[in-house]
Write an enzyme that holds these catalytic residues in place. Sequence first.
Site, PDB file in Angstrom:
ATOM      1  N   ASN A 295       0.866  -1.180   0.000  1.00 45.46           N
ATOM      2  CA  ASN A 295       0.000   0.000   0.000  1.00 45.46           C
ATOM      3  C   ASN A 295       0.903   1.231   0.000  1.00 45.46           C
ATOM      4  OD1 ASN A 295      -1.792   2.056   0.479  1.00 45.46           O
ATOM      5  ND2 ASN A 295      -2.446   1.335   2.512  1.00 45.46           N
TER       6      ASN A 295
ATOM      7  N   LYS B 223       0.109   4.248  -0.263  1.00 45.08           N
ATOM      8  CA  LYS B 223      -0.533   5.423   0.360  1.00 45.08           C
ATOM      9  C   LYS B 223      -0.334   6.654  -0.529  1.00 45.08           C
ATOM     10  CE  LYS B 223      -0.163   3.154   4.801  1.00 45.08           C
ATOM     11  NZ  LYS B 223      -0.047   3.250   6.247  1.00 45.08           N
TER      12      LYS B 223
ATOM     13  N   HIS C 210      -9.432   1.002   5.067  1.00 41.02           N
ATOM     14  CA  HIS C 210      -8.152   1.251   5.740  1.00 41.02           C
ATOM     15  C   HIS C 210      -8.384   2.188   6.927  1.00 41.02           C
ATOM     16  CE1 HIS C 210      -4.054   2.413   6.596  1.00 41.02           C
ATOM     17  NE2 HIS C 210      -3.668   1.370   5.890  1.00 41.02           N
TER      18      HIS C 210
ATOM     19  N   GLU D  44      -6.777   4.578   8.005  1.00 39.36           N
ATOM     20  CA  GLU D  44      -6.545   6.006   7.719  1.00 39.36           C
ATOM     21  C   GLU D  44      -7.781   6.628   7.073  1.00 39.36           C
ATOM     22  OE1 GLU D  44      -2.872   5.428   5.613  1.00 39.36           O
ATOM     23  OE2 GLU D  44      -1.874   4.932   7.496  1.00 39.36           O
TER      24      GLU D  44
ATOM     25  N   GLU E 238      -4.987  -4.921  10.608  1.00 42.67           N
ATOM     26  CA  GLU E 238      -4.000  -3.866  10.783  1.00 42.67           C
ATOM     27  C   GLU E 238      -4.269  -3.127  12.091  1.00 42.67           C
ATOM     28  OE1 GLU E 238      -2.175  -2.767   6.702  1.00 42.67           O
ATOM     29  OE2 GLU E 238      -3.792  -1.378   7.125  1.00 42.67           O
TER      30      GLU E 238
ATOM     31  N   GLY F 228       2.835   2.349  10.813  1.00 46.96           N
ATOM     32  CA  GLY F 228       3.779   3.454  10.664  1.00 46.96           C
ATOM     33  C   GLY F 228       4.513   3.812  11.951  1.00 46.96           C
TER      34      GLY F 228
ATOM     35  N   SER G 203       3.802  -2.082  10.279  1.00 41.74           N
ATOM     36  CA  SER G 203       5.257  -2.125  10.474  1.00 41.74           C
ATOM     37  C   SER G 203       5.888  -3.463  10.085  1.00 41.74           C
ATOM     38  CB  SER G 203       5.616  -1.737  11.915  1.00 41.74           C
ATOM     39  OG  SER G 203       5.187  -0.410  12.187  1.00 41.74           O
TER      40      SER G 203
HETATM   41  P1  13P Z   1       3.242   0.425   7.652  1.00 43.51           P
HETATM   42  O1  13P Z   1       3.778  -0.847   7.042  1.00 43.51           O
HETATM   43  O2  13P Z   1       3.953   1.654   7.160  1.00 43.51           O
HETATM   44  O3  13P Z   1       3.140   0.345   9.132  1.00 43.51           O
HETATM   45  O4  13P Z   1       1.731   0.597   7.100  1.00 43.51           O
HETATM   46  C1  13P Z   1       0.866  -0.467   7.181  1.00 43.51           C
HETATM   47  C2  13P Z   1      -0.367  -0.120   6.429  1.00 43.51           C
HETATM   48  O5  13P Z   1      -1.106   0.762   6.816  1.00 43.51           O
HETATM   49  C3  13P Z   1      -0.638  -0.866   5.189  1.00 43.51           C
HETATM   50  O6  13P Z   1      -1.920  -0.617   4.723  1.00 43.51           O
END
Ligand code: 13P
Length: 261
Positions: free
Chosen positions: A10, A12, A96, A98, A168, A174, A214
């Site tokens: 992803n 982003k 997601h 976010e 997740e 992150g 992560s």
């Molecule tokens: P990270 O791997 O940067 O923690 O992000 C995970 C994520 O949100 C994948 O959709």
Amino acid sequence: MSRRMMLAGNWKMNKTISEAINLAVRLKYSCNSVNDRDIVLCPPYTSLKPVAETVKDSSIEVGAQNMHHQLSGPYTGEVSPEMITDAGADWVIIGHSERRQHFSEDNQLLHEKLATAAREEIKVIFCVGETEQQRDEGKVAEVLTSQLKETLSGLDHPDFVELVIAYEPVWAIGTGNTATPEQANQAHQLLRQVLADIFTAEIAGQIRILYGGSVKPHNAAQLLGQSDIDGALVGGASLAADDFTAIVKFDTEENISIVDF
Ligand code: 13P
């Protein structure tokens, strides 16, 4: 029940078109010997078509990070299901954290998006996960159960071309604070039980559940070695070709050599 491993990146809100093509080209070559696991790249909308064209003669697939639940209309700034498939996406990420957090996407809306993806025959990676506070309050099971039940109830599994769940935990995204393999596997087992309640045990046994939060080259093998972890949804580490390649090839002896472009 053996489920095929899946590694999804992803990206982003990262990568211009030329940067996205460059990354896709590198991954196409570094992962070209991988034929026993699925690889999906999820660039921003603007790079969907260029990335899809770059990987079209490989086994790598492409996904969008979101889509609107309506097919067309006066929704300024939104992108429809047909637009993403027209651009070359086979997959879409729905729910997601976010998007839940910054764009107020709730279970009701996510149910609509899931229904639309099923109708439009788009393969889905559906994300769930608890916040740190919810974990501290002992509410992991409650949160994960309602995130699945309130969105998937009323939908039949055969309606989907494919439904993949991504666990997740929000506190792991992150932050570098990966869930331990045991914590993640426990959550996956719980999710599979809820999926069995919603669908059937047989269907739940077939649904792939990815871990996200992560995931890095150094922790991939341990996480992905767990019985109920069927792959990873990778954020930060999917932005660098060598890191994502190392995750894709997490338990192989093969040397990782990245072609320089
Ligand atoms: P990270 O791997 O940067 O923690 O992000 C995970 C994520 O949100 C994948 O959709």
